[in-house]
Design a protein around this motif. Structure first.
Motif, PDB file in Angstrom:
ATOM      1  N   ILE A   4       0.851  -1.196   0.000  1.00 37.47           N
ATOM      2  CA  ILE A   4       0.000   0.000   0.000  1.00 37.47           C
ATOM      3  C   ILE A   4       0.892   1.253   0.000  1.00 37.47           C
ATOM      4  O   ILE A   4       0.621   2.214  -0.706  1.00 37.47           O
ATOM      5  N   PHE A   5       1.963   1.223   0.772  1.00 39.63           N
ATOM      6  CA  PHE A   5       2.872   2.354   0.811  1.00 39.63           C
ATOM      7  C   PHE A   5       3.487   2.584  -0.562  1.00 39.63           C
ATOM      8  O   PHE A   5       3.601   3.717  -1.018  1.00 39.63           O
ATOM      9  N   THR A   6       3.868   1.508  -1.229  1.00 36.47           N
ATOM     10  CA  THR A   6       4.472   1.600  -2.560  1.00 36.47           C
ATOM     11  C   THR A   6       3.462   2.164  -3.561  1.00 36.47           C
ATOM     12  O   THR A   6       3.786   3.023  -4.379  1.00 36.47           O
ATOM     13  N   LEU A   7       2.206   1.705  -3.498  1.00 35.94           N
ATOM     14  CA  LEU A   7       1.166   2.214  -4.412  1.00 35.94           C
ATOM     15  C   LEU A   7       0.867   3.694  -4.152  1.00 35.94           C
ATOM     16  O   LEU A   7       0.733   4.486  -5.079  1.00 35.94           O
ATOM     17  N   VAL A   8       0.740   4.067  -2.894  1.00 32.16           N
ATOM     18  CA  VAL A   8       0.446   5.466  -2.554  1.00 32.16           C
ATOM     19  C   VAL A   8       1.602   6.359  -2.991  1.00 32.16           C
ATOM     20  O   VAL A   8       1.394   7.452  -3.536  1.00 32.16           O
ATOM     21  N   THR A   9       2.826   5.918  -2.802  1.00 33.57           N
ATOM     22  CA  THR A   9       4.001   6.690  -3.205  1.00 33.57           C
ATOM     23  C   THR A   9       4.022   6.863  -4.724  1.00 33.57           C
ATOM     24  O   THR A   9       4.307   7.951  -5.242  1.00 33.57           O
ATOM     25  N   ALA A  10       3.722   5.820  -5.457  1.00 24.75           N
ATOM     26  CA  ALA A  10       3.696   5.884  -6.921  1.00 24.75           C
ATOM     27  C   ALA A  10       2.614   6.853  -7.407  1.00 24.75           C
ATOM     28  O   ALA A  10       2.830   7.638  -8.339  1.00 24.75           O
ATOM     29  N   VAL A  11       1.438   6.801  -6.765  1.00 22.29           N
ATOM     30  CA  VAL A  11       0.341   7.706  -7.142  1.00 22.29           C
ATOM     31  C   VAL A  11       0.722   9.161  -6.842  1.00 22.29           C
ATOM     32  O   VAL A  11       0.454  10.069  -7.641  1.00 22.29           O
ATOM     33  N   GLN A  12       1.346   9.386  -5.690  1.00 18.94           N
ATOM     34  CA  GLN A  12       1.762  10.745  -5.334  1.00 18.94           C
ATOM     35  C   GLN A  12       2.777  11.286  -6.341  1.00 18.94           C
ATOM     36  O   GLN A  12       2.697  12.448  -6.759  1.00 18.94           O
ATOM     37  N   GLU A  13       3.725  10.447  -6.739  1.00 20.91           N
ATOM     38  CA  GLU A  13       4.723  10.881  -7.716  1.00 20.91           C
ATOM     39  C   GLU A  13       4.069  11.207  -9.058  1.00 20.91           C
ATOM     40  O   GLU A  13       4.399  12.194  -9.704  1.00 20.91           O
ATOM     41  N   LYS A  14       3.126  10.384  -9.455  1.00 26.68           N
ATOM     42  CA  LYS A  14       2.419  10.613 -10.728  1.00 26.68           C
ATOM     43  C   LYS A  14       1.608  11.909 -10.652  1.00 26.68           C
ATOM     44  O   LYS A  14       1.599  12.707 -11.605  1.00 26.68           O
ATOM     45  N   LEU A  15       0.922  12.140  -9.519  1.00 27.56           N
ATOM     46  CA  LEU A  15       0.149  13.375  -9.342  1.00 27.56           C
ATOM     47  C   LEU A  15       1.070  14.608  -9.340  1.00 27.56           C
ATOM     48  O   LEU A  15       0.729  15.652  -9.924  1.00 27.56           O
ATOM     49  N   ASN A  16       2.218  14.491  -8.698  1.00 29.77           N
ATOM     50  CA  ASN A  16       3.184  15.602  -8.703  1.00 29.77           C
ATOM     51  C   ASN A  16       3.668  15.909 -10.114  1.00 29.77           C
ATOM     52  O   ASN A  16       3.818  17.076 -10.499  1.00 29.77           O
ATOM     53  N   GLU A  17       3.899  14.850 -10.919  1.00 29.74           N
ATOM     54  CA  GLU A  17       4.305  15.037 -12.310  1.00 29.74           C
ATOM     55  C   GLU A  17       3.212  15.740 -13.103  1.00 29.74           C
ATOM     56  O   GLU A  17       3.481  16.646 -13.890  1.00 29.74           O
ATOM     57  N   ILE A  18       1.962  15.321 -12.887  1.00 25.28           N
ATOM     58  CA  ILE A  18       0.831  15.933 -13.603  1.00 25.28           C
ATOM     59  C   ILE A  18       0.688  17.408 -13.214  1.00 25.28           C
ATOM     60  O   ILE A  18       0.484  18.277 -14.068  1.00 25.28           O
ATOM     61  N   VAL A  19       0.828  17.698 -11.910  1.00 29.94           N
ATOM     62  CA  VAL A  19       0.730  19.088 -11.447  1.00 29.94           C
ATOM     63  C   VAL A  19       1.861  19.926 -12.033  1.00 29.94           C
ATOM     64  O   VAL A  19       1.652  21.067 -12.483  1.00 29.94           O
ATOM     65  N   ASP A  20       3.070  19.362 -12.083  1.00 28.12           N
ATOM     66  CA  ASP A  20       4.208  20.080 -12.667  1.00 28.12           C
ATOM     67  C   ASP A  20       3.979  20.356 -14.153  1.00 28.12           C
ATOM     68  O   ASP A  20       4.296  21.438 -14.657  1.00 28.12           O
ATOM     69  N   GLN A  21       3.405  19.362 -14.864  1.00 24.04           N
ATOM     70  CA  GLN A  21       3.117  19.543 -16.279  1.00 24.04           C
ATOM     71  C   GLN A  21       2.085  20.661 -16.493  1.00 24.04           C
ATOM     72  O   GLN A  21       2.209  21.470 -17.403  1.00 24.04           O
ATOM     73  N   ILE A  22       1.069  20.676 -15.644  1.00 20.33           N
ATOM     74  CA  ILE A  22       0.029  21.711 -15.750  1.00 20.33           C
ATOM     75  C   ILE A  22       0.640  23.096 -15.511  1.00 20.33           C
ATOM     76  O   ILE A  22       0.358  24.059 -16.227  1.00 20.33           O
ATOM     77  N   LYS A  23       1.504  23.184 -14.475  1.00 25.83           N
ATOM     78  CA  LYS A  23       2.155  24.466 -14.173  1.00 25.83           C
ATOM     79  C   LYS A  23       3.032  24.931 -15.334  1.00 25.83           C
ATOM     80  O   LYS A  23       2.986  26.104 -15.729  1.00 25.83           O
ATOM     81  N   THR A  24       3.823  24.036 -15.883  1.00 23.43           N
ATOM     82  CA  THR A  24       4.704  24.424 -16.992  1.00 23.43           C
ATOM     83  C   THR A  24       3.892  24.815 -18.222  1.00 23.43           C
ATOM     84  O   THR A  24       4.244  25.767 -18.932  1.00 23.43           O
ATOM     85  N   ARG A  25       2.783  24.107 -18.478  1.00 25.18           N
ATOM     86  CA  ARG A  25       1.925  24.442 -19.616  1.00 25.18           C
ATOM     87  C   ARG A  25       1.322  25.837 -19.444  1.00 25.18           C
ATOM     88  O   ARG A  25       1.278  26.622 -20.389  1.00 25.18           O
ATOM     89  N   ARG A  26       0.857  26.161 -18.219  1.00 26.36           N
ATOM     90  CA  ARG A  26       0.284  27.476 -17.946  1.00 26.36           C
ATOM     91  C   ARG A  26       1.342  28.578 -18.121  1.00 26.36           C
ATOM     92  O   ARG A  26       1.058  29.637 -18.683  1.00 26.36           O
ATOM     93  N   GLU A  27       2.556  28.312 -17.634  1.00 33.59           N
ATOM     94  CA  GLU A  27       3.633  29.290 -17.791  1.00 33.59           C
ATOM     95  C   GLU A  27       3.967  29.508 -19.262  1.00 33.59           C
ATOM     96  O   GLU A  27       4.172  30.643 -19.707  1.00 33.59           O
ATOM     97  N   GLU A  28       4.006  28.401 -20.031  1.00 34.97           N
ATOM     98  CA  GLU A  28       4.281  28.516 -21.457  1.00 34.97           C
ATOM     99  C   GLU A  28       3.174  29.293 -22.172  1.00 34.97           C
ATOM    100  O   GLU A  28       3.441  30.116 -23.045  1.00 34.97           O
TER     101      GLU A  28
END
Length: 147
Positions: A4-28
């Motif tokens: 469960i810890f491994t799954l939650v960590t993977a989901v958090q990393e994926k969500l952080n990547e998605i948020v970073d992509q959204i931020k970079t897209r907005r800045e662009e």
């Protein structure tokens, strides 16, 4: 628990990547809009390059427009009767206007009387003139002062 810890960590990393992509897209997008605004502003100031032919064409059109405006104004003045004489021209042509103000005042009952005897002996008055002072120097301010 480990799984469960491994799954939650993977989901958090994926969500952080998605948020970073959204931020970079907005800045662009923001940078792109600013760049487009700058380009549009440059286009406003760029205009058409002036050549001799362009200028002569514009000048001919401009002169024609001015001539039309002057003709319209002249027609309007003629129709409105504004081709009247100036004040000076009126006084030069009609000498009755020389005394018209006095006649107007007399008709209204405002009579102005002048005692001419007050102006007959003007030589007796002591008028101060700077020209009569031998010590007067216009360049020197202190020469005008009396001791």
């Amino acid at each position: 628990m480990v799984m469960i810890f491994t799954l939650v960590t993977a989901v958090q990393e994926k969500l952080n990547e998605i948020v970073d992509q959204i931020k970079t897209r907005r800045e662009e997008e923001k940078k792109q809009k600013e760049k487009e605004a700058e380009e549009a502003e440059k286009q406003l100031f760029h205009g058409t390059p002036v050549t001799i032919e362009n200028f002569l064409n514009w000048k001919a059109k401009f002169d024609a427009e001015l001539l039309e405006i002057k003709k319209k104004r002249m027609k309007e003045e003629e129709q409105a009767g504004k081709n009247k004489l100036s004040g000076r021209q009126l006084f030069e042509t009609d000498h009755n206007l020389d005394t018209s103000d006095i006649q107007f005042l007399e008709d209204a009952g405002n009579n102005v009387e002048v005692d001419e005897s007050l102006f007959q002996e003007m030589d007796d008055l002591e008028l101060e003139d700077d020209e009569d002072d031998p010590d007067y120097n216009p360049a020197d301010r202190e020469s005008d002062l009396t001791d």
